[in-house]
Scaffold this motif. Structure first.
Motif, PDB file in Angstrom:
ATOM      1  N   ARG A 219      10.009 -21.204  26.728  1.00 39.79           N
ATOM      2  CA  ARG A 219      11.268 -20.139  26.997  1.00 39.79           C
ATOM      3  C   ARG A 219      10.732 -19.057  25.630  1.00 39.79           C
ATOM      4  O   ARG A 219       9.805 -17.674  26.730  1.00 39.79           O
ATOM      5  N   ALA A 220      10.545 -19.946  24.535  1.00 39.25           N
ATOM      6  CA  ALA A 220      11.505 -18.100  23.720  1.00 39.25           C
ATOM      7  C   ALA A 220       9.720 -17.816  23.422  1.00 39.25           C
ATOM      8  O   ALA A 220       9.706 -16.339  23.334  1.00 39.25           O
ATOM      9  N   ILE A 221       8.688 -17.990  24.166  1.00 37.14           N
ATOM     10  CA  ILE A 221       6.820 -17.894  24.069  1.00 37.14           C
ATOM     11  C   ILE A 221       7.516 -16.010  24.786  1.00 37.14           C
ATOM     12  O   ILE A 221       7.082 -15.189  24.097  1.00 37.14           O
ATOM     13  N   PHE A 222       8.003 -16.234  25.904  1.00 40.31           N
ATOM     14  CA  PHE A 222       7.898 -15.658  27.206  1.00 40.31           C
ATOM     15  C   PHE A 222       9.269 -14.560  26.732  1.00 40.31           C
ATOM     16  O   PHE A 222       9.018 -13.087  27.099  1.00 40.31           O
ATOM     17  N   GLU A 223      10.444 -15.577  26.243  1.00 38.91           N
ATOM     18  CA  GLU A 223      11.711 -14.075  25.760  1.00 38.91           C
ATOM     19  C   GLU A 223      11.418 -13.264  24.896  1.00 38.91           C
ATOM     20  O   GLU A 223      11.823 -12.786  25.352  1.00 38.91           O
ATOM     21  N   ALA A 224      10.415 -13.904  24.050  1.00 39.02           N
ATOM     22  CA  ALA A 224      10.257 -12.347  23.285  1.00 39.02           C
ATOM     23  C   ALA A 224       9.345 -11.230  23.764  1.00 39.02           C
ATOM     24  O   ALA A 224       9.790 -10.287  23.318  1.00 39.02           O
ATOM     25  N   TYR A 225       8.538 -11.938  24.659  1.00 37.49           N
ATOM     26  CA  TYR A 225       7.794 -10.444  25.024  1.00 37.49           C
ATOM     27  C   TYR A 225       8.965  -9.818  25.645  1.00 37.49           C
ATOM     28  O   TYR A 225       8.766  -8.414  25.800  1.00 37.49           O
ATOM     29  N   ASN A 226       9.453 -10.346  26.514  1.00 34.61           N
ATOM     30  CA  ASN A 226      10.604 -10.362  27.356  1.00 34.61           C
ATOM     31  C   ASN A 226      11.276  -8.773  26.795  1.00 34.61           C
ATOM     32  O   ASN A 226      11.682  -7.884  27.121  1.00 34.61           O
ATOM     33  N   ALA A 227      12.112  -9.780  25.423  1.00 33.81           N
ATOM     34  CA  ALA A 227      13.006  -8.128  24.731  1.00 33.81           C
ATOM     35  C   ALA A 227      12.255  -7.565  24.117  1.00 33.81           C
ATOM     36  O   ALA A 227      12.608  -6.309  23.904  1.00 33.81           O
ATOM     37  N   ALA A 228      10.385  -7.326  23.765  1.00 34.53           N
ATOM     38  CA  ALA A 228       9.949  -5.547  22.974  1.00 34.53           C
ATOM     39  C   ALA A 228       9.086  -5.776  24.757  1.00 34.53           C
ATOM     40  O   ALA A 228       8.311  -4.833  24.834  1.00 34.53           O
ATOM     41  N   LEU A 229       9.675  -5.828  25.788  1.00 32.72           N
ATOM     42  CA  LEU A 229       8.323  -5.706  26.342  1.00 32.72           C
ATOM     43  C   LEU A 229       8.953  -3.766  27.023  1.00 32.72           C
ATOM     44  O   LEU A 229       9.286  -2.619  26.739  1.00 32.72           O
ATOM     45  N   TRP A 230       7.167  -3.192  27.004  1.00 35.67           N
ATOM     46  CA  TRP A 230       7.140  -1.899  26.890  1.00 35.67           C
ATOM     47  C   TRP A 230       7.044  -1.642  25.793  1.00 35.67           C
ATOM     48  O   TRP A 230       6.770  -0.430  25.152  1.00 35.67           O
ATOM     49  N   ASN A 231       7.812  -2.025  24.397  1.00 32.69           N
ATOM     50  CA  ASN A 231       7.578  -1.823  23.232  1.00 32.69           C
ATOM     51  C   ASN A 231       6.933  -2.103  22.557  1.00 32.69           C
ATOM     52  O   ASN A 231       6.971  -2.985  21.766  1.00 32.69           O
ATOM     53  N   ASP A 232       5.956  -2.163  22.462  1.00 32.65           N
ATOM     54  CA  ASP A 232       4.245  -2.511  21.693  1.00 32.65           C
ATOM     55  C   ASP A 232       4.527  -4.364  22.547  1.00 32.65           C
ATOM     56  O   ASP A 232       3.137  -5.147  22.143  1.00 32.65           O
ATOM     57  N   ALA A 233       5.058  -4.728  23.190  1.00 38.18           N
ATOM     58  CA  ALA A 233       4.444  -5.907  23.937  1.00 38.18           C
ATOM     59  C   ALA A 233       4.434  -5.171  26.233  1.00 38.18           C
ATOM     60  O   ALA A 233       5.294  -4.912  26.531  1.00 38.18           O
ATOM     61  N   SER A 234       2.635  -5.762  26.174  1.00 41.88           N
ATOM     62  CA  SER A 234       2.519  -5.633  27.524  1.00 41.88           C
ATOM     63  C   SER A 234       2.205  -6.567  28.370  1.00 41.88           C
ATOM     64  O   SER A 234       2.968  -7.187  29.309  1.00 41.88           O
ATOM     65  N   GLY A 235       1.992  -8.558  27.932  1.00 47.99           N
ATOM     66  CA  GLY A 235       1.708  -9.678  27.982  1.00 47.99           C
ATOM     67  C   GLY A 235       1.319 -10.980  27.308  1.00 47.99           C
ATOM     68  O   GLY A 235       0.762  -9.972  26.334  1.00 47.99           O
ATOM     69  N   VAL A 236       1.258 -11.839  27.786  1.00 46.02           N
ATOM     70  CA  VAL A 236       1.093 -13.042  26.637  1.00 46.02           C
ATOM     71  C   VAL A 236       0.351 -13.978  27.319  1.00 46.02           C
ATOM     72  O   VAL A 236       1.042 -14.567  29.500  1.00 46.02           O
ATOM     73  N   LEU A 237      -1.320 -14.445  27.292  1.00 44.21           N
ATOM     74  CA  LEU A 237      -1.447 -15.531  28.053  1.00 44.21           C
ATOM     75  C   LEU A 237      -1.472 -16.882  27.147  1.00 44.21           C
ATOM     76  O   LEU A 237      -1.565 -16.484  26.228  1.00 44.21           O
ATOM     77  N   LEU A 238      -1.066 -17.444  28.263  1.00 40.31           N
ATOM     78  CA  LEU A 238      -1.535 -18.865  27.090  1.00 40.31           C
ATOM     79  C   LEU A 238      -2.370 -20.005  27.004  1.00 40.31           C
ATOM     80  O   LEU A 238      -3.385 -19.602  27.816  1.00 40.31           O
ATOM     81  N   TRP A 239      -2.478 -20.424  25.339  1.00 43.20           N
ATOM     82  CA  TRP A 239      -3.869 -21.515  25.527  1.00 43.20           C
ATOM     83  C   TRP A 239      -3.028 -22.563  25.612  1.00 43.20           C
ATOM     84  O   TRP A 239      -2.314 -23.326  24.071  1.00 43.20           O
ATOM     85  N   MET A 240      -3.136 -23.481  26.134  1.00 43.99           N
ATOM     86  CA  MET A 240      -3.226 -23.561  27.477  1.00 43.99           C
ATOM     87  C   MET A 240      -2.576 -23.766  28.522  1.00 43.99           C
ATOM     88  O   MET A 240      -1.573 -24.792  28.663  1.00 43.99           O
ATOM     89  N   SER A 241      -1.937 -23.219  29.995  1.00 42.01           N
ATOM     90  CA  SER A 241      -1.692 -23.631  30.653  1.00 42.01           C
ATOM     91  C   SER A 241      -2.009 -24.708  31.698  1.00 42.01           C
ATOM     92  O   SER A 241      -1.198 -26.203  31.637  1.00 42.01           O
TER      93      SER A 241
END
Length: 472
Positions: A219-241
């Motif tokens: 949950r934290a991996i994706f919420e970290a990107y949400n919190a910084a969305l478009w402020n340096d954060a634009s997307g995240v992909l897992l190794w691996m899903s």
């Protein structure tokens, strides 16, 4: 193939990276088309290992692009994994795509240029995901590889082990990616589980405890990107899903297609409309990943002890969130006056009073404080409605009521065939890993492929860190 892509859709994922072109099947691309998932498609080179004959490589690449370019899911063609392609390969691929599919993005290096990569691949404190310095170039960017060990549920671990001992951790684990000198560094993951919930007494005990670590971290991996969305954060992909075989690391579901804490943590963090807290400072955000603005919404927060008793006045803030954006609501500090372990419950409510998202954090001052969860038992009552079939799927509503005196610590629902006692997989739940306060009830819609339940008679199971196993 359809089942695995649907699991990605159910996690609210919007892109799958086809690492080094590992899947070259028409069914994969068709399933992504049908489920609205974009594909980052690698060619077959990387890690500074390149084909000896560039002309042959480019001819096969041309065949591949022409064969699959009609699929609307393909969004990116990437030359190489984590290395710059040789000049001749790069020039040839650029010319090929300019000729055959000029509308798509060409990426030379999966971890360079306008994107980042290189993990981390091991467990880290979840709060660290909210610090850009955690990532390879000191910023979020569009990050193409990140993950952590993910031990699945106990029954899947027994399938992994086969006729070998599944417990304690030993050779069969090492043969399935529990590599103590690899990038996954499972020793830190195991320490995180034991620091929070104590040393495991059995495989079942270890796997149950692991699921809360899985959930919290993913949950934290994706919420970290949400919190910084478009402020340096634009997307995240897992190794691996997706697991390529029975494994103990880097997966959101296991090879049996049974979902675990990582799946549901990812699903929570990727909700299209979402309420969350930033673990580094407990600032609360509302996230809108849809194409429409969210107007007139309200964020609610309450602090509770493990018995469900209020720890202070709730917080409320009205807000609106533009499309594809995030808005801050308020901060809920972890003050010295609060118990060392307690719950933060968040709700995002629409202008008409409809709940759009809810989220629960078990906040602990030190990792060892989380052990109180397992020492605070509770119980539940399960009721199920009739199973109904619609097309090739069947579903039922399972009602869970907390009949005990403490919160359910990540209650997990699953289903079995009442005749054979085999798991029903893959299973889809409207929510899972539930945190119900004493007296609270949740109605969970559970569905499955009808082919997965030959008897037509499901039996539902509830279990968790602090409650006995209950069945319908």
């Amino acid at each position: 193939m359809a089942d695995t892509v649907e699991l990605h859709r159910d996690m609210n994922f919007t892109m799958i990276r086809n690492w080094v072109g590992a899947s070259n099947r028409e069914e994969f691309f068709a399933a992504c088309d049908e489920n609205g998932i974009l594909v980052w498609n690698d060619f077959w080179a990387g890690d500074a290992i390149f084909p000896p004959d560039n002309d042959v490589f480019l001819a096969i690449a041309a065949d591949t692009v022409v064969r699959y370019r009609h699929h609307p899911s393909i969004a990116v063609w990437c030359a190489t994994n984590e290395s710059d392609p040789p000049a001749a390969m790069d020039a040839g691929l650029r010319a090929l795509l300019a000729r055959e599919q000029p509308e798509l993005w060409y990426q030379g290096n999966s971890a360079g240029g306008v994107v980042t990569g290189h993990g981390p691949y091991s467990w880290i404190d979840p709060a660290r995901y909210f610090d850009g310095d955690t990532y390879s170039i000191g910023s979020y960017g569009f990050h193409t590889e990140i993950g952590l060990p993910t031990v699945p549920v106990a029954e899947s671990m027994r399938h992994l082990a086969g006729d070998q001992p599944a417990w304690p951790i030993g050779p069969v684990w090492f043969n399935h990616d529990w590599c103590t000198r690899g990038g996954q560094n499972p020793d830190t993951y195991r320490a995180a589980i034991e620091d929070r919930f104590g040393t495991a007494s059995s495989l079942e005990d270890f796997c149950a405890k692991a699921q809360l670590v899985n959930y919290e971290s993913m949950r934290a991996i994706f919420e970290a990107y949400n919190a910084a969305l478009w402020n340096d954060a634009s997307g995240v992909l897992l190794w691996m899903s997706h697991p390529a075989h029975h494994s103990t690391v880097w997966q959101t579901y296991d090879y049996d297609l049974d979902t675990n804490g990582s799946f549901h943590g990812a699903r929570k963090g990727c909700e299209p409309l979402h309420v969350q807290a930033r673990l580094s400072d407990w600032q609360v955000h509302a996230v809108n990943q849809t194409a429409q603005p969210l107007d007139g919404a309200t964020v609610h927060a309450e602090l509770l002890d493990l018995r469900g008793r209020s720890l202070g006045a709730p917080l409320t803030a009205p807000l609106s969130v533009p499309a594809s954006s995030v808005s801050a609501a308020f901060t809920v500090p972890f003050t010295a006056a609060l118990p060392p372990l307690h719950l933060l419950r968040l709700r995002l409510v629409g202008h008409d009073g409809t709940e759009l998202s809810h989220n629960v954090y078990w906040r602990y001052r030190t990792p060892a404080d989380a052990r109180e969860l397992a020492r605070t038992p509770t119980d539940v009552d399960l009721r199920t409605g009739p199973a109904r079939r619609a097309g090739d799927r069947s579903e039922a509503v399972v009602t869970v009521r907390n009949t005990g005196r403490a919160v359910t610590a990540g209650l997990r629902l699953s289903a079995r065939d009442a005749r054979t006692d085999q798991r029903v997989l893959p299973l889809r739940c409207s929510e899972n890993y539930l945190w119900l306060l004493p007296g609270e009830t949740a109605a969970v819609t559970v569905s499955w492929p009808s082919r997965a339940l030959s008897s037509g008679r499901p039996r539902f199971v509830a279990e968790g860190l602090n409650l006995p196993r209950r069945t319908t």
